[in-house]
Motif scaffolding. Sequence first.
Motif, short mmCIF file in Angstrom:
data_model
loop_
_atom_site.label_atom_id
_atom_site.label_comp_id
_atom_site.label_asym_id
_atom_site.label_seq_id
_atom_site.Cartn_x
_atom_site.Cartn_y
_atom_site.Cartn_z
N PHE A 58 0.83 -1.22 0.00
CA PHE A 58 0.00 0.00 0.00
C PHE A 58 0.86 1.26 0.00
CE2 PHE A 58 -2.28 3.34 2.33
CZ PHE A 58 -3.39 3.48 1.50
N LEU A 59 1.96 1.26 0.74
CA LEU A 59 2.81 2.45 0.81
C LEU A 59 3.41 2.79 -0.55
CD1 LEU A 59 4.10 4.64 2.55
CD2 LEU A 59 5.97 3.06 3.03
N THR A 60 3.90 1.78 -1.26
CA THR A 60 4.45 2.01 -2.59
C THR A 60 3.38 2.49 -3.56
OG1 THR A 60 6.10 0.29 -2.19
CG2 THR A 60 5.76 0.95 -4.46
N LEU A 61 2.18 1.91 -3.46
CA LEU A 61 1.08 2.34 -4.32
C LEU A 61 0.70 3.79 -4.04
CD1 LEU A 61 -0.95 1.37 -6.47
CD2 LEU A 61 -2.47 0.70 -4.61
N PHE A 62 0.67 4.15 -2.75
CA PHE A 62 0.37 5.54 -2.38
C PHE A 62 1.45 6.49 -2.89
CE2 PHE A 62 0.56 9.09 0.60
CZ PHE A 62 -0.74 9.56 0.53
#
Length: 266
Positions: free
Chosen positions: A204-208
């Motif tokens: 999720f962090l990389t996607l954000f």
Amino acid sequence: MADHVEISDSRGESLMEKIDGKLNVDNLSSSGSDSAKKPASSPPSVKPKTTSPTLSMKAKIYCMFGREKPVQKVSCGKKPADIFLWRNKKISAGVLGAATALWVLFELLEYHLLTLVCHLLILALAILFLWSNASKFIKKSPPRIPEVHLPEEQFLEFASALRIEINRALVVLRDIASGRDLKKFVAVIAGLWVLSLLGSCCNFLTLFYIAFVLLHTVPVLYEKYEDQIDPLAEKAMMEIKKQYAVFDEKVLSKIPRGALKDKKRA
């Protein structure tokens, strides 16, 4: 004899009056004929206002998402738009640099959020505590720690706006689940499927972070090359609509609709 002279004088005066009257009549008739010969002066012609072809062409140019305003006005606000469109390069670069530093800490260095917050608090409290006690010995003023109060009004406005958006999302999900709108159902399913594919590739962090970088690059590039992007987007939308029409005719039209939609039609 005198009477004869008076009579001749009166006759001469009457003759002169007749000649003068005839001359006046001739002058009037000649002036009337001249005025009749002259064409009537036409009123000044007013040229109709014509719109320039460039303006009419601009009005017909396709804009992405049906946009009729500049990108800055369409964005979520003036300050966020200024950041995303790099109006102030220092602020935009600072925000993007801070986001990149956080992504490097949490993703590459595998630093945890709770650990980072605790370490920052320990460092800040230790510096302030030592400075406050050392100021008595070095005879300098202690640090001025500001009083921080969170405004209640802004938190209530944020909570109210979040509640409205959540209610809208719930209404849309309810409409999709009840079978009222087949287009929304297909769009949501496709979007969730794409998100699931992205989630399997990265967390999720990389996607954000990817979405944050796209917000800092795509709007400014679109604003710079808008005239070249809009025709390509128009062709792509026409092709998508054509393929959707084929898919609707062969697949979607054969799917039975929900009971609520049938009741509305009845």
